[in-house]
Design a protein around this motif. Sequence first.
Motif, PDB file in Angstrom:
ATOM      1  N   UNK A  44       0.810  -1.209   0.000  1.00 32.88           N
ATOM      2  CA  UNK A  44       0.000   0.000   0.000  1.00 32.88           C
ATOM      3  C   UNK A  44       0.850   1.268   0.000  1.00 32.88           C
ATOM      4  N   UNK A  45       2.191   1.119   0.133  1.00 31.06           N
ATOM      5  CA  UNK A  45       3.067   2.276   0.267  1.00 31.06           C
ATOM      6  C   UNK A  45       4.482   1.849  -0.119  1.00 31.06           C
ATOM      7  N   UNK A  46       5.255   2.764  -0.724  1.00 32.27           N
ATOM      8  CA  UNK A  46       6.574   2.418  -1.270  1.00 32.27           C
ATOM      9  C   UNK A  46       7.584   1.927  -0.233  1.00 32.27           C
ATOM     10  N   UNK A  47       7.693   2.626   0.884  1.00 32.61           N
ATOM     11  CA  UNK A  47       8.681   2.242   1.892  1.00 32.61           C
ATOM     12  C   UNK A  47       8.358   0.865   2.477  1.00 32.61           C
ATOM     13  N   UNK A  48       7.065   0.586   2.635  1.00 31.72           N
ATOM     14  CA  UNK A  48       6.667  -0.744   3.124  1.00 31.72           C
ATOM     15  C   UNK A  48       7.048  -1.831   2.111  1.00 31.72           C
ATOM     16  N   UNK A  49       6.925  -1.517   0.829  1.00 29.78           N
ATOM     17  CA  UNK A  49       7.338  -2.478  -0.211  1.00 29.78           C
ATOM     18  C   UNK A  49       8.822  -2.800  -0.055  1.00 29.78           C
ATOM     19  N   UNK A  50       9.634  -1.769   0.106  1.00 31.74           N
ATOM     20  CA  UNK A  50      11.076  -1.963   0.258  1.00 31.74           C
ATOM     21  C   UNK A  50      11.397  -2.720   1.549  1.00 31.74           C
TER      22      UNK A  50
END
Length: 189
Positions: free
Chosen positions: A74-80
């Motif tokens: 749901x969010x870029x930093x969480x993906x990383x």
Amino acid sequence: MVKNIMIVGVGGQGTLLASKLLGWVLVNQGYDVKVSEVHGMSQRGGSVVTYVRFGEKVYSPVIDKGEADVILSFEKLEAARWLEYLKPSGKIIVNTQEMEPMPVITGNAVYPENLIEKMKACGADVDAQDFLSLAEKAGSSKAVNIALMGRLSKLFPEIKEEVWQEALKANVPSKFLELNQKAFELGRA
């Protein structure tokens, strides 16, 4: 063959409804499904992750590093943050939204740049899009989770779209159904 999906985000983004919808779809397709939710500091904008495992017979709800077939973020930093859980042949669907964690808000850290490019450089199959804009186009920023589910549904061509629509009807309050159906369609397209 067991398949593993991780749904990751920040508290308040609707990750739990997304996992509930996915579980409903998979159970109604006859799979054995195990779901495990890890809330963390979800009420304060902290990381939230849900493991969804399904197959003919699933014995544990836990997904280990390198085992996720799909990460829905749901969010870029969480993906990383959760990228190491993706298997080499896996796919990561990422909402390009940025939600600053507390260390960034307080000035103790800087939000990392070029996260999508960095994930791709690691060899990840990344499908990144502004799902927040799609949700807003559907009528509410709160439908970002359903727009993401629309995109996830494309990875399951064997599951008819009607099944996903039935899941929405079963899990979304009727007054928000039409809006969520539109968000799902926009995400799917």
